[in-house]
Design a protein around this motif. Structure first.
Motif, PDB file in Angstrom:
ATOM      1  N   ILE A  35       0.841  -1.204   0.000  1.00 60.07           N
ATOM      2  CA  ILE A  35       0.000   0.000   0.000  1.00 60.07           C
ATOM      3  C   ILE A  35       0.870   1.246   0.000  1.00 60.07           C
ATOM      4  CG2 ILE A  35      -1.621   1.326   1.412  1.00 60.07           C
ATOM      5  CD1 ILE A  35      -2.857  -1.397   2.230  1.00 60.07           C
ATOM      6  N   PHE A  36       1.894   1.270   0.834  1.00 51.11           N
ATOM      7  CA  PHE A  36       2.780   2.433   0.926  1.00 51.11           C
ATOM      8  C   PHE A  36       3.477   2.699  -0.410  1.00 51.11           C
ATOM      9  CE2 PHE A  36       6.925   4.321   2.006  1.00 51.11           C
ATOM     10  CZ  PHE A  36       6.485   5.475   2.638  1.00 51.11           C
ATOM     11  N   ILE A  37       4.029   1.664  -1.012  1.00 53.48           N
ATOM     12  CA  ILE A  37       4.735   1.823  -2.291  1.00 53.48           C
ATOM     13  C   ILE A  37       3.750   2.179  -3.397  1.00 53.48           C
ATOM     14  CG2 ILE A  37       6.071   0.588  -4.049  1.00 53.48           C
ATOM     15  CD1 ILE A  37       7.454  -0.880  -1.736  1.00 53.48           C
ATOM     16  N   SER A  38       2.571   1.563  -3.391  1.00 55.96           N
ATOM     17  CA  SER A  38       1.571   1.848  -4.424  1.00 55.96           C
ATOM     18  C   SER A  38       1.116   3.296  -4.391  1.00 55.96           C
ATOM     19  CB  SER A  38       0.363   0.931  -4.263  1.00 55.96           C
ATOM     20  OG  SER A  38       0.726  -0.400  -4.474  1.00 55.96           O
ATOM     21  N   VAL A  39       0.897   3.828  -3.217  1.00 53.44           N
ATOM     22  CA  VAL A  39       0.507   5.232  -3.111  1.00 53.44           C
ATOM     23  C   VAL A  39       1.633   6.127  -3.629  1.00 53.44           C
ATOM     24  CG1 VAL A  39       0.004   7.096  -1.463  1.00 53.44           C
ATOM     25  CG2 VAL A  39      -1.161   4.898  -1.262  1.00 53.44           C
ATOM     26  N   GLY A  40       2.861   5.800  -3.294  1.00 55.41           N
ATOM     27  CA  GLY A  40       4.006   6.602  -3.743  1.00 55.41           C
ATOM     28  C   GLY A  40       4.185   6.588  -5.244  1.00 55.41           C
ATOM     29  N   VAL A  41       4.112   5.402  -5.856  1.00 56.21           N
ATOM     30  CA  VAL A  41       4.311   5.350  -7.307  1.00 56.21           C
ATOM     31  C   VAL A  41       3.113   5.924  -8.052  1.00 56.21           C
ATOM     32  CG1 VAL A  41       5.954   3.455  -7.213  1.00 56.21           C
ATOM     33  CG2 VAL A  41       3.540   2.941  -7.528  1.00 56.21           C
ATOM     34  N   PHE A  42       1.911   5.788  -7.484  1.00 61.05           N
ATOM     35  CA  PHE A  42       0.739   6.399  -8.119  1.00 61.05           C
ATOM     36  C   PHE A  42       0.859   7.921  -8.114  1.00 61.05           C
ATOM     37  CE2 PHE A  42      -3.437   8.359  -7.918  1.00 61.05           C
ATOM     38  CZ  PHE A  42      -4.013   7.846  -9.081  1.00 61.05           C
ATOM     39  N   MET A  43       1.257   8.472  -6.983  1.00 60.12           N
ATOM     40  CA  MET A  43       1.396   9.930  -6.885  1.00 60.12           C
ATOM     41  C   MET A  43       2.509  10.437  -7.797  1.00 60.12           C
ATOM     42  SD  MET A  43      -1.040  10.883  -5.029  1.00 60.12           S
ATOM     43  CE  MET A  43      -0.648  12.583  -4.811  1.00 60.12           C
ATOM     44  N   ALA A  44       3.582   9.677  -7.923  1.00 57.13           N
ATOM     45  CA  ALA A  44       4.663  10.072  -8.834  1.00 57.13           C
ATOM     46  C   ALA A  44       4.164  10.070 -10.271  1.00 57.13           C
ATOM     47  CB  ALA A  44       5.856   9.130  -8.677  1.00 57.13           C
ATOM     48  N   PHE A  88       1.940 -16.708  -0.445  1.00 56.93           N
ATOM     49  CA  PHE A  88       2.273 -16.431  -1.846  1.00 56.93           C
ATOM     50  C   PHE A  88       1.160 -15.643  -2.526  1.00 56.93           C
ATOM     51  CE2 PHE A  88       5.235 -19.828  -0.887  1.00 56.93           C
ATOM     52  CZ  PHE A  88       6.400 -19.317  -1.433  1.00 56.93           C
ATOM     53  N   GLY A  89      -0.069 -15.825  -2.066  1.00 57.91           N
ATOM     54  CA  GLY A  89      -1.168 -15.001  -2.564  1.00 57.91           C
ATOM     55  C   GLY A  89      -0.970 -13.542  -2.181  1.00 57.91           C
ATOM     56  N   ALA A  90      -0.501 -13.306  -0.965  1.00 57.44           N
ATOM     57  CA  ALA A  90      -0.234 -11.933  -0.528  1.00 57.44           C
ATOM     58  C   ALA A  90       0.894 -11.307  -1.344  1.00 57.44           C
ATOM     59  CB  ALA A  90       0.115 -11.913   0.963  1.00 57.44           C
ATOM     60  N   LEU A  91       1.922 -12.089  -1.649  1.00 57.10           N
ATOM     61  CA  LEU A  91       3.014 -11.574  -2.476  1.00 57.10           C
ATOM     62  C   LEU A  91       2.525 -11.229  -3.883  1.00 57.10           C
ATOM     63  CD1 LEU A  91       5.952 -13.935  -1.466  1.00 57.10           C
ATOM     64  CD2 LEU A  91       5.733 -11.513  -0.942  1.00 57.10           C
ATOM     65  N   ALA A  92       1.700 -12.106  -4.459  1.00 59.37           N
ATOM     66  CA  ALA A  92       1.170 -11.850  -5.804  1.00 59.37           C
ATOM     67  C   ALA A  92       0.243 -10.636  -5.795  1.00 59.37           C
ATOM     68  CB  ALA A  92       0.432 -13.083  -6.313  1.00 59.37           C
ATOM     69  N   LEU A  93      -0.570 -10.506  -4.754  1.00 55.25           N
ATOM     70  CA  LEU A  93      -1.453  -9.345  -4.648  1.00 55.25           C
ATOM     71  C   LEU A  93      -0.653  -8.063  -4.473  1.00 55.25           C
ATOM     72  CD1 LEU A  93      -4.441  -8.604  -4.606  1.00 55.25           C
ATOM     73  CD2 LEU A  93      -4.365  -8.810  -2.130  1.00 55.25           C
ATOM     74  N   ASN A  94       0.417  -8.127  -3.716  1.00 55.11           N
ATOM     75  CA  ASN A  94       1.309  -6.981  -3.534  1.00 55.11           C
ATOM     76  C   ASN A  94       1.906  -6.550  -4.871  1.00 55.11           C
ATOM     77  OD1 ASN A  94       2.962  -5.069  -2.220  1.00 55.11           O
ATOM     78  ND2 ASN A  94       4.593  -6.554  -1.989  1.00 55.11           N
ATOM     79  N   ASP A  95       2.410  -7.507  -5.636  1.00 55.70           N
ATOM     80  CA  ASP A  95       2.991  -7.195  -6.943  1.00 55.70           C
ATOM     81  C   ASP A  95       1.940  -6.612  -7.881  1.00 55.70           C
ATOM     82  OD1 ASP A  95       5.235  -8.320  -5.842  1.00 55.70           O
ATOM     83  OD2 ASP A  95       5.104 -10.186  -6.997  1.00 55.70           O
ATOM     84  N   SER A  96       0.742  -7.181  -7.860  1.00 51.21           N
ATOM     85  CA  SER A  96      -0.337  -6.684  -8.717  1.00 51.21           C
ATOM     86  C   SER A  96      -0.744  -5.265  -8.335  1.00 51.21           C
ATOM     87  CB  SER A  96      -1.557  -7.602  -8.620  1.00 51.21           C
ATOM     88  OG  SER A  96      -1.225  -8.904  -8.988  1.00 51.21           O
ATOM     89  N   LEU A  97      -0.831  -5.007  -7.043  1.00 50.08           N
ATOM     90  CA  LEU A  97      -1.213  -3.680  -6.576  1.00 50.08           C
ATOM     91  C   LEU A  97      -0.196  -2.629  -7.000  1.00 50.08           C
ATOM     92  CD1 LEU A  97      -3.240  -2.074  -4.815  1.00 50.08           C
ATOM     93  CD2 LEU A  97      -1.778  -2.570  -2.867  1.00 50.08           C
ATOM     94  N   ILE A  98       1.063  -2.936  -6.898  1.00 44.79           N
ATOM     95  CA  ILE A  98       2.113  -2.004  -7.314  1.00 44.79           C
ATOM     96  C   ILE A  98       2.054  -1.793  -8.824  1.00 44.79           C
ATOM     97  CG2 ILE A  98       4.618  -1.668  -7.480  1.00 44.79           C
ATOM     98  CD1 ILE A  98       4.826  -3.127  -4.770  1.00 44.79           C
ATOM     99  N   GLY A  99       1.854  -2.856  -9.590  1.00 44.78           N
ATOM    100  CA  GLY A  99       1.756  -2.727 -11.039  1.00 44.78           C
ATOM    101  C   GLY A  99       0.565  -1.891 -11.467  1.00 44.78           C
ATOM    102  N   ILE A 100      -0.587  -2.120 -10.845  1.00 44.61           N
ATOM    103  CA  ILE A 100      -1.784  -1.334 -11.168  1.00 44.61           C
ATOM    104  C   ILE A 100      -1.575   0.131 -10.811  1.00 44.61           C
ATOM    105  CG2 ILE A 100      -4.197  -0.975 -10.493  1.00 44.61           C
ATOM    106  CD1 ILE A 100      -4.393  -4.068 -10.266  1.00 44.61           C
ATOM    107  N   ALA A 101      -0.933   0.392  -9.676  1.00 44.07           N
ATOM    108  CA  ALA A 101      -0.693   1.783  -9.265  1.00 44.07           C
ATOM    109  C   ALA A 101       0.250   2.484 -10.230  1.00 44.07           C
ATOM    110  CB  ALA A 101      -0.128   1.814  -7.843  1.00 44.07           C
ATOM    111  N   ILE A 102       1.274   1.796 -10.691  1.00 39.25           N
ATOM    112  CA  ILE A 102       2.209   2.396 -11.652  1.00 39.25           C
ATOM    113  C   ILE A 102       1.485   2.732 -12.950  1.00 39.25           C
ATOM    114  CG2 ILE A 102       4.193   1.908 -13.138  1.00 39.25           C
ATOM    115  CD1 ILE A 102       5.405   0.340 -10.788  1.00 39.25           C
TER     116      ILE A 102
END
Length: 116
Positions: A35-44, A88-102
């Motif tokens: 969540i923290f990284i996703s918000v940062g990359v989305f704002m960037a 591993f589901g949490a890791l995949a969801l984390n990666d997906s969330l960061i990708g969607i935010a970017i």
């Protein structure tokens, strides 16, 4: 006495085994990090669309880390035994969330800049 303890540790290694989960981030840490990284990359990306594109290698590193963790069979088996598939589901969801935010930040930033 020391020889007996040494022989026990060598002959019965399960006595000295440590858990794997206590050395890995917990599921809640994974979500907060995502969540923290996703918000940062989305704002960037929202601020300047090309800044969002610059974070694509970060996404690659996260995905590569998840894939590499999956491919190390002893680690995968230990994590599946201790935490289950949800880790591993949490890791995949984390990666997906960061990708969607970017992607979303770059698209919104590009549209916002082209309208101005």
């Amino acid at each position: 006495m020391m020889i007996v303890l040494f022989l026990i540790m060598v002959l019965i290694p399960s006595v000295s085994c440590a858990e794997v989960s206590d050395k890995m981030p917990s599921i809640s840490e994974i979500f907060f990090q995502g969540i923290f990284i996703s918000v940062g990359v989305f704002m960037a990306g929202w601020f300047r669309w090309w800044l969002g594109v610059l974070f694509l290698p970060l996404l690659f590193l996260f995905v590569a880390g998840t894939v590499l963790l999956w491919n190390v069979v002893p680690m995968r088996q230990a994590l599946l035994n201790e935490q289950g598939w949800k880790y591993f589901g949490a890791l995949a969801l984390n990666d997906s969330l960061i990708g969607i935010a970017i992607i979303a930040g770059a698209i919104i930033g590009f549209k916002r800049q082209s309208v101005s």
